[in-house]
Design a protein around this motif. Structure first.
Motif, short mmCIF file in Angstrom:
data_model
loop_
_atom_site.label_atom_id
_atom_site.label_comp_id
_atom_site.label_asym_id
_atom_site.label_seq_id
_atom_site.Cartn_x
_atom_site.Cartn_y
_atom_site.Cartn_z
N TYR A 158 40.69 38.81 37.78
CA TYR A 158 42.05 38.72 38.32
C TYR A 158 42.32 37.38 39.00
N LYS A 159 41.26 36.71 39.39
CA LYS A 159 41.43 35.42 40.08
C LYS A 159 41.34 34.24 39.11
N GLN A 213 33.20 32.07 34.65
CA GLN A 213 33.55 33.09 35.63
C GLN A 213 33.73 32.41 36.98
N PHE A 214 34.85 32.25 37.62
CA PHE A 214 36.15 32.73 37.23
C PHE A 214 37.13 31.60 37.44
N GLY A 215 37.11 30.66 36.52
CA GLY A 215 38.00 29.52 36.63
C GLY A 215 37.99 28.69 35.36
N TRP A 216 38.76 27.62 35.38
CA TRP A 216 38.89 26.75 34.21
C TRP A 216 38.54 25.32 34.60
N PHE A 217 37.65 24.71 33.83
CA PHE A 217 37.41 23.28 33.99
C PHE A 217 38.21 22.58 32.90
N LEU A 244 34.09 40.75 37.55
CA LEU A 244 34.63 41.12 38.86
C LEU A 244 35.85 40.29 39.29
N GLU A 297 39.75 21.00 38.06
CA GLU A 297 39.64 22.46 38.01
C GLU A 297 41.01 23.11 38.01
N ASP A 298 41.19 24.03 37.12
CA ASP A 298 42.33 24.96 37.11
C ASP A 298 43.71 24.34 36.88
N GLU A 299 43.80 23.03 36.71
CA GLU A 299 45.12 22.43 36.50
C GLU A 299 45.13 21.61 35.21
N PRO A 323 29.16 20.45 37.05
CA PRO A 323 29.37 21.82 36.57
C PRO A 323 29.36 21.97 35.05
#
Lengths: 277, 265
Positions: free
Chosen positions: A247-248, A136-140, A244, A181-183, A164
Motif C-alpha cells: 500500500y505504500k 519492496q516497497f518503492g521505485w528507483f 506487507l 526514488e519514487d519520482e 541500491p
C-alpha cells in the motif's frame, strides 16, 4: 392471473429494472475512468467500451431468451414439449459460442492493435529511455545521462545504503547515470520507453491516466512505451500485491516541458558520487 | 478402494511423509548452519572465572582521507517520517565525528576466548525504532541473550531479520509494540531491516562472549575484563567492512589499539 404468473412477472420486472441500472451505470462509465493523458489511451478506452457493450448485449439477449423459454415451458408439467436432437442442440450451442468469440475477440483485436503496436512495437531511436526498478516497497528511477547508456548493474554490488541498484562504478557508462526514488519525470509529447526490472518479487507498474499497466517479473527485463500528452502529476501505483508494504509503494509521474526536464536533470548528482569503492 | 484407505500401512506411510515434510521445513528455517556443529558450543569450555579478567583493550577508530558523501534519503513516502526530519536525512552507514573519528564501529575479540563459557545476561539489550531509524544503528549482544525490539515511533515498521546462522524472522510492529527475540548462534553481523522504510538498517554483533564494544561519539571503544593472553581483535564498519589485529595483553595491562578506515590498499 395465478400466483405463479405473478411471480414470473415480478422477476421479469426486476430484471428490467436491473438492466436499466446496468445500462445507465455502464454507459455513464466515462466518468469512472481517470481522464486520458497519453496518445494510445483513447484506444484503450475504446476497447474497454467495446468489450462492455458487446458482452453487455450478449448478457441481455441471452437472458431474455432464457426468460422466454422459462416462461413458455413453465406450465408444461408433463414434459410434452418436443425435444431437439443432440446434433441440432450442438449446432445451436456451437454457432452461438463461435459468433460470440468473433464479436468479442476479433473486435478487440481490430480496435486494440494500434495501441498494442504503440506500446509493445519496435522501439524508436527517438524514445526517451528511463529505467524503473521496483523493490519492496518503492521505485528507483534511473536516467542514462548524456551518453544515453545505462551503466552495468551487478547484484553482488548492491548495498542498501550507498548503491541500491548495484551500479558498477568501473563501467564508463555508469559515470553519468542518475538514480532517484519514487519520482519519474518525463517530457510531454515525446515517446517514453520504460525499462522495467524488479529486485525482489513480482510488482506491476501502473499509471491509470496513461492507461499503462505492466507486470514486472524478477530476473526479466520488461518494457512498456507510451507518449504522455498532457502535463501534470500522476500517481504510479504497484498493481501487484507484493507484500506487507504494498500500500505504500506509491510513486509520482511528472509530465513536464522538455526544457524543464533538461534543467532538472542537469541539477541532479550522478549516482556514483555516493558509491563507496 | 475403501479397504485400501482403511489399511494401517497407508496411515504409516502418510505419517512418515508428513514427518519428512516437517523435518524439511524446520531445516530450511534454521538455514545451512543447522546441520553443521557449532565449534564454540560443542568444544569443552571452562566456566568463566571473573577474577581472571584484569586486562583492558581500548582505542580509537578514525577515518583517513575524504569520505564519499552520504546518499540523501527520500522520505516522501511516509509523512510521519518526513515530519521528524525537517532538514532531510542521509544514509547513516558512515557517521564521522568532527575530529574524523568514526562512530558506531563494532569492535570485538574474534579469537582467543574460545576456551571460556561465559554467563549469558538475562537483562535484554534494547533496540528501538525512533524517528524512522534504528537506535542504536550498531549494537552488540550475546548469543541467547534477549533482545527487546520496540517501536517507539508513530509510524508502522516491520523488523526483518536477515540472520544466516540463527532463525530469521519478519515481524510487523504497530506503534508501542515490543517483541523479544534471541539469537541462538554467534554471528557478526546480523542485519535487521525495515521493508517499509528502505533506509532503515541495524547491525547486530552476536557473540558467545561479552568482549565487545561499539565506538562512541569520540570514536572510542573499550573492552574490559579480559584474561591475559593472545587475541585477534577485529573492527567492523558498515561501509568499509572488517579489519583485524593480533594483540597480546598481560595480567592487569591496559593496551591501546587504534584502527583507521579505509584500510590501506
Amino acid at each position: 392471473m395465478t400466483a405463479r404468473s405473478h411471480l414470473s412477472a415480478g422477476f421479469l420486472a426486476l430484471f428490467f429494472v436491473l438492466l436499466v441500472i446496468a445500462v445507465v451505470g455502464g454507459f455513464g462509465f466515462k466518468t469512472w475512468l481517470p481522464p486520458v493523458a497519453s496518445e494510445h489511451g483513447a484506444v484503450v478506452d475504446k476497447v474497454i467500451r467495446y468489450t462492455l457493450l458487446t458482452t453487455g448485449l450478449v448478457f441481455v439477449v441471452g437472458h431474455l431468451i432464457l426468460a422466454f423459454f422459462i416462461v413458455k415451458y413453465s406450465r408444461d408439467e408433463r414434459g410434452t414439449a418436443k425435444r431437439l436432437s443432440p446434433g441440432v442442440e450442438a449446432r445451436w450451442a456451437l454457432s452461438v459460442a463461435f459468433g460470440m468469440s468473433i464479436i468479442a475477440e476479433v473486435g478487440v483485436l481490430v480496435i486494440g492493435m494500434p495501441a498494442w503496436a504503440a506500446v509493445y512495437g519496435e522501439p524508436s531511436p527517438d524514445d526517451v529511455v528511463v529505467e524503473v526498478v521496483a523493490q519492496q516497497f518503492g521505485w528507483f528511477i534511473r536516467y542514462p545521462g548524456k551518453d544515453g547508456k545505462f551503466g552495468a548493474c551487478r547484484p553482488e554490488l548492491i548495498r542498501r545504503g550507498d548503491n541500491p541498484l548495484g551500479l558498477d562504478k568501473k563501467d564508463p557508462a555508469s559515470a553519468d547515470d542518475i538514480i532517484v526514488e519514487d519520482e519519474l519525470r518525463l517530457p510531454v509529447n515525446k515517446p517514453a520507453r520504460i525499462v522495467l526490472r524488479s529486485l525482489d518479487v513480482l510488482h506491476s507498474f501502473s499509471v491509470p491516466e496513461m492507461r499503462v499497466k505492466q507486470d514486472i517479473i524478477p530476473g526479466y527485463t520488461g518494457r512498456t512505451r507510451f507518449v504522455p500528452n498532457r502535463e501534470g502529476t500522476y500517481e504510479i501505483a504497484c498493481a501487484e500485491l507484493c507484500g506487507l508494504g504494498h500500500y505504500k509503494m506509491r510513486g509520482l509521474l511528472q509530465v513536464m516541458a522538455p526544457q524543464d526536464l533538461q534543467r532538472w536533470l542537469s541539477e541532479q548528482v550522478p549516482a556514483i558520487t555516493y558509491i563507496v569503492d | 478402494m475403501m479397504k485400501i484407505w482403511s489399511d494401517a500401512w497407508v496411515q504409516i506411510v502418510s505419517g512418515v511423509f508428513v514427518a519428512l515434510l516437517l523435518l524439511g521445513c524446520s531445516g530450511g528455517e534454521e538455514g545451512d548452519s543447522g546441520k553443521e556443529p557449532d565449534q564454540e558450543t560443542t568444544s569443552k569450555r571452562k566456566a568463566w572465572d571473573s577474577a581472571l579478567g584484569t586486562a583492558t583493550v581500548s582505542g580509537t577508530v578514525s577515518f583517513h582521507g575524504k569520505p564519499v558523501p552520504s546518499r540523501p534519503v527520500n522520505l516522501s513516502k511516509d509523512a510521519q517520517c518526513a515530519k521528524q526530519h525537517p532538514d532531510g536525512l542521509r544514509d547513516n552507514s558512515l557517521v564521522l565525528n568532527s575530529d574524523n573519528t568514526i562512530q558506531e564501529v563494532f569492535v570485538w575479540i574474534e579469537k582467543g576466548l574460545e576456551g571460556w563459557k561465559f554467563p549469558v545476561p538475562k537483562e535484554p539489550v534494547i533496540l528501538s525504532q525512533l524517528g524512522c531509524m534504528y537506535s542504536p544503528h550498531v549494537l552488540g549482544v550475546m548469543a541467547k541473550q534477549p533482545i527487546q525490539i520496540r517501536n517507539d515511533d508513530s509510524a508502522v515498521h516491520n523488523v526483518h531479520c536477515l540472520a544466516k546462522r540463527s532463525s530469521k524472522f519478519n515481524i510487523s510492529q504497530q506503534t508501542g509494540a515490543t517483541d523479544t527475540k534471541t539469537f541462538k548462534r554467534p554471528e557478526v553481523m546480523v542485519n535487521l531491516i525495515c521493508d517499509i522504510h528502505p533506509w532503515m538498517s541495524a547491525h547486530l554483533g552476536v557473540l558467545s562472549h561479552p568482549a565487545f564494544s561499539v565506538t562512541n561519539d569520540k570514536g572510542a571503544f573499550r573492552i574490559t575484563n579480559l584474561p591475559p593472553g593472545k587475541y585477534t581483535i577485529a573492527a567492523w564498519q558498515d561501509r568499509y567492512g572488517i579489519q583485524k589485529k593480533e594483540i597480546t595483553v598481560g595480567d592487569g595491562e591496559s593496551l591501546t589499539v587504534d584502527f583507521t578506515y579505509p584500510s590501506a590498499p
